[in-house]
Design a protein around this motif. Structure first.
Motif, short mmCIF file in Angstrom:
data_model
loop_
_atom_site.label_atom_id
_atom_site.label_comp_id
_atom_site.label_asym_id
_atom_site.label_seq_id
_atom_site.Cartn_x
_atom_site.Cartn_y
_atom_site.Cartn_z
N TRP A 1 0.84 -1.19 0.00
CA TRP A 1 0.00 0.00 0.00
C TRP A 1 0.88 1.25 0.00
CZ3 TRP A 1 -5.07 -1.04 -0.55
CH2 TRP A 1 -5.52 -2.29 -0.18
N VAL A 2 0.45 2.28 -0.73
CA VAL A 2 1.13 3.58 -0.72
C VAL A 2 0.11 4.65 -0.38
CG1 VAL A 2 2.93 2.95 -2.34
CG2 VAL A 2 0.81 3.89 -3.21
N GLY A 3 0.61 5.75 0.12
CA GLY A 3 -0.32 6.83 0.45
C GLY A 3 0.28 7.78 1.44
N PRO A 4 -0.44 8.68 1.95
CA PRO A 4 -1.90 8.81 1.84
C PRO A 4 -2.32 9.56 0.58
CG PRO A 4 -1.09 10.49 3.32
CD PRO A 4 0.11 9.67 2.90
N PHE A 5 -3.52 9.27 0.14
CA PHE A 5 -4.15 9.98 -0.96
C PHE A 5 -5.48 10.52 -0.45
CE2 PHE A 5 -1.36 7.02 -3.07
CZ PHE A 5 -0.81 7.78 -4.08
#
Length: 144
Positions: free
Chosen positions: A104-108
């Protein structure tokens, strides 16, 4: 007609009787030895009951599909986000991504929500991502 409690096979539903295996034709099996030529009346009665047998099979199929649907829906995790929510975005595995890298990548930030359950996202720099994202590929952003 199959005995009560025994499921009708597709062959029985189609032809009203059980199939005779070619081996049984060449070898005198018990079924062939006790075959009665006067089975015509019984066969006609079985054909009359074929519709009832098909109806019972259809009811069993509907009940099976209902159980499958309930079992699936029990495990579904509904996700819904509102405009302004922070979310994680799932990383697509491309090339040499190892299992130790974060999925997971982020934050968006959710910028726009469509009725179909898809979302437009914006990164931390304020740039809007071109592609829509499905709720299946998003998770709520929580700082621990």
């Amino acid at each position: 007609m199959p005995k009560e409690g025994i499921a009708a096979t597709p062959f029985h539903l189609m032809y009203g009787g059980e199939a005779v295996v070619p081996v049984e034709v060449g070898v005198e099996s018990d079924r062939l030895q006790h075959y009665d030529e006067d089975n015509a009346e019984r066969r006609l009665l079985e054909l009359d009951l074929a519709d009832e047998s098909r109806a019972r099979a259809a009811i069993r199929l509907m009940a099976y599909r209902q159980r499958m649907k309930q079992n699936y829906n029990r495990r579904v995790i509904p996700r819904s986000f509102q405009v302004g929510d922070l979310v994680w975005k799932k990383v697509k595995s491309v090339g040499d991504i190892t299992k130790l890298e974060t999925p997971w990548v982020g934050p968006f930030k959710v910028v726009e929500k469509l009725r179909s359950g898809a979302y437009y996202l914006e990164d931390e720099g304020g740039r809007r991502l071109e592609r829509l994202r499905s709720a299946n590929h998003l998770q709520p952003y929580r700082v621990r």
